[in-house]
Enzyme design. Structure first.
Site, PDB file in Angstrom:
ATOM      1  N   THR A  63     -20.794   2.381  -9.687  1.00 48.55           N
ATOM      2  CA  THR A  63     -19.819   1.392  -9.296  1.00 48.55           C
ATOM      3  C   THR A  63     -18.579   2.394  -8.933  1.00 48.55           C
ATOM      4  OG1 THR A  63     -18.443   1.555 -11.344  1.00 48.55           O
ATOM      5  CG2 THR A  63     -20.207   0.070 -11.418  1.00 48.55           C
ATOM      6  N   GLU A  70     -16.821   4.375 -11.348  1.00 49.00           N
ATOM      7  CA  GLU A  70     -17.841   5.590 -12.027  1.00 49.00           C
ATOM      8  C   GLU A  70     -17.685   6.740 -10.984  1.00 49.00           C
ATOM      9  OE1 GLU A  70     -21.710   4.097 -12.378  1.00 49.00           O
ATOM     10  OE2 GLU A  70     -22.291   6.038 -13.365  1.00 49.00           O
ATOM     11  N   ASP A 130     -11.834  -1.560 -18.875  1.00 53.03           N
ATOM     12  CA  ASP A 130     -10.383  -0.705 -19.187  1.00 53.03           C
ATOM     13  C   ASP A 130     -10.602  -0.004 -20.246  1.00 53.03           C
ATOM     14  OD1 ASP A 130      -9.421  -1.440 -16.370  1.00 53.03           O
ATOM     15  OD2 ASP A 130      -8.823  -3.397 -17.443  1.00 53.03           O
TER      16      ASP A 130
HETATM   17  C1  LIG Z   1     -11.617  -0.129 -14.896  1.00 48.91           C
HETATM   18  S1  LIG Z   1     -12.073  -1.645 -13.947  1.00 48.91           S
HETATM   19  C2  LIG Z   1     -13.758  -1.250 -13.353  1.00 48.91           C
HETATM   20  C3  LIG Z   1     -14.265  -2.289 -12.382  1.00 48.91           C
HETATM   21  C4  LIG Z   1     -15.730  -2.260 -11.942  1.00 48.91           C
HETATM   22  N1  LIG Z   1     -16.494  -2.684 -13.145  1.00 48.91           N
HETATM   23  C5  LIG Z   1     -16.405  -0.693 -11.667  1.00 48.91           C
HETATM   24  O1  LIG Z   1     -16.715   0.037 -12.511  1.00 48.91           O
HETATM   25  O2  LIG Z   1     -15.899  -0.079 -10.467  1.00 48.91           O
HETATM   26  C6  LIG Z   1     -12.084  -2.791 -14.986  1.00 48.91           C
HETATM   27  C7  LIG Z   1     -12.053  -4.259 -14.221  1.00 48.91           C
HETATM   28  O3  LIG Z   1     -11.976  -5.249 -15.298  1.00 48.91           O
HETATM   29  C8  LIG Z   1     -11.267  -6.336 -15.106  1.00 48.91           C
HETATM   30  N2  LIG Z   1     -10.926  -6.954 -16.169  1.00 48.91           N
HETATM   31  C9  LIG Z   1     -10.321  -6.566 -17.312  1.00 48.91           C
HETATM   32  N3  LIG Z   1      -9.888  -7.494 -18.166  1.00 48.91           N
HETATM   33  C10 LIG Z   1     -10.899  -8.509 -17.773  1.00 48.91           C
HETATM   34  C11 LIG Z   1     -10.968  -9.870 -18.334  1.00 48.91           C
HETATM   35  N4  LIG Z   1     -10.387 -10.076 -19.508  1.00 48.91           N
HETATM   36  N5  LIG Z   1     -11.596 -10.865 -17.779  1.00 48.91           N
HETATM   37  C12 LIG Z   1     -12.286 -10.326 -16.472  1.00 48.91           C
HETATM   38  N6  LIG Z   1     -11.653  -9.242 -15.865  1.00 48.91           N
HETATM   39  C13 LIG Z   1     -11.119  -8.300 -16.483  1.00 48.91           C
HETATM   40  C14 LIG Z   1     -10.050  -5.699 -14.433  1.00 48.91           C
HETATM   41  O4  LIG Z   1      -9.334  -6.505 -13.318  1.00 48.91           O
HETATM   42  C15 LIG Z   1     -10.858  -4.511 -13.442  1.00 48.91           C
HETATM   43  O5  LIG Z   1     -11.054  -4.806 -12.243  1.00 48.91           O
END
Ligand SMILES: C[S@@+](CC[C@H](N)C(=O)[O-])C[C@H]1O[C@@H](n2cnc3c(N)ncnc32)[C@H](O)[C@@H]1O
Length: 210
Positions: A188, A191, A115
Site C-alpha cells: 500500500t 506501507e 492510523d
Molecule cells: C494511515 S492511512 C492508510 C491508508 C491505506 N490503507 C494505506 O495503507 O496506504 C489510514 C486511512 O484510514 C482512513 N480512516 C481512518 N479512520 C477511518 C474511519 N473511521 N472510517 C473510514 N476511514 C478511516 C484515513 O482517512 C486514512 O486514509
C-alpha cells in the site's frame, strides 16, 4: 484534491459510490449478484484495493474511506481498470458497520495501516478497540477472516492483545502471534512510505468463530 480527483468524484461517483442514507445496505443488490464480500476500511488512495479487486473478479469489494482525495484517486483507477466488483462508501466505518451493514455479511475485513496514533495519550483514538472488534465479529460470516497490517510496533501488539481477547475470534497464526504476510496483500501507499523509513510490518490474521 487534484482537478482529476474532483472530476472523478463528480463523474464516477454514480458508478462506484454508495449513498447509505438511512437504509441498510443489501450487498446482493449493490453488486447484482451473490459472491464473497470483502470489506476494506481506510483504503487511502485505493491503489491496493483496486489491485485486489482486479485480481479477484469473482469476489466483491466494498471500500470505506473518509478522505475524499483518496476516494477520487480510487475512482480514477477503478474506471481505468473497468472494475464491476468494487463499490465505495464515503463515511466513518464505525457508523457504516453499526447502521448500514447486516450481521454475518462479510467474508473478509481488511484494515491495512490504520492510523497508528503512536503517542500514549492518543491511543484512545485508535480504530481497533474492544467494542470495534466485537462489532467486526458480528458483521463477519462464520469462518470469515479479519486481516490487519501495521508498521507501528506498539499498535501491532495493541491490536494483537485486543483481538486475542475478543470472544468469537481465533488467531490464525501459530502461538497467538503475528501471521506471515499473505501473498494476496499488495504493497500500500502508506506501507511504501514506511519502507522508505525502514519500518517493519506486522500482519495479523484472525478467523471468526462463533
Ligand atoms: C494511515 S492511512 C492508510 C491508508 C491505506 N490503507 C494505506 O495503507 O496506504 C489510514 C486511512 O484510514 C482512513 N480512516 C481512518 N479512520 C477511518 C474511519 N473511521 N472510517 C473510514 N476511514 C478511516 C484515513 O482517512 C486514512 O486514509
Amino acid at each position: 484534491m487534484t482537478r482529476a480527483q474532483q472530476r472523478a468524484l463528480a463523474e464516477l461517483w454514480e458508478r462506484f459510490g454508495v449513498e447509505t442514507g438511512a437504509a441498510m445496505l443489501n450487498p446482493g443488490q449493490l453488486f447484482g449478484r451473490r459472491a464473497s464480500l470483502i470489506l476494506e476500511i481506510g483504503f487511502g488512495d485505493g491503489e491496493s484495493l483496486t489491485a485486489m479487486a482486479a485480481a479477484n473478479p469473482g469476489a466483491d469489494y466494498l471500500g470505506i474511506e473518509v478522505h475524499r482525495p483518496g476516494i477520487g484517486h480510487l475512482l480514477l483507477r477503478a474506471a481505468e481498470l473497468g472494475l464491476t466488483n468494487l463499490r465505495v462508501v464515503c463515511a466513518d466505518a464505525v457508523d457504516v458497520l453499526e447502521q448500514h451493514l447486516p450481521d454475518e455479511c462479510l467474508d473478509r475485513v481488511q484494515i491495512f495501516f490504520p492510523d497508528p496514533w503512536p503517542k500514549t495519550r492518543h491511543h484512545k483514538r485508535r480504530l481497533i478497540q474492544p467494542p470495534f472488534a466485537a462489532l467486526l465479529v458480528r458483521k463477519l460470516k462464520p469462518a470469515g477472516q479479519l486481516h490487519v497490517a501495521t508498521d507501528c510496533e506498539s499498535y501491532a501488539y495493541f491490536i494483537l492483545n485486543v483481538l486475542n481477547a475478543t470472544p468469537g475470534l481465533m488467531n490464525a497464526a501459530t502461538g497467538n502471534g503475528f501471521a506471515p504476510r499473505p501473498p494476496c496483500r499488495p504493497l500500500t501507499k502508506f506501507e511504501q512510505r514506511g519502507q522508505r523509513l525502514g519500518h517493519n510490518v506486522w500482519d495479523i490474521l484472525f478467523i471468526q468463530r462463533t
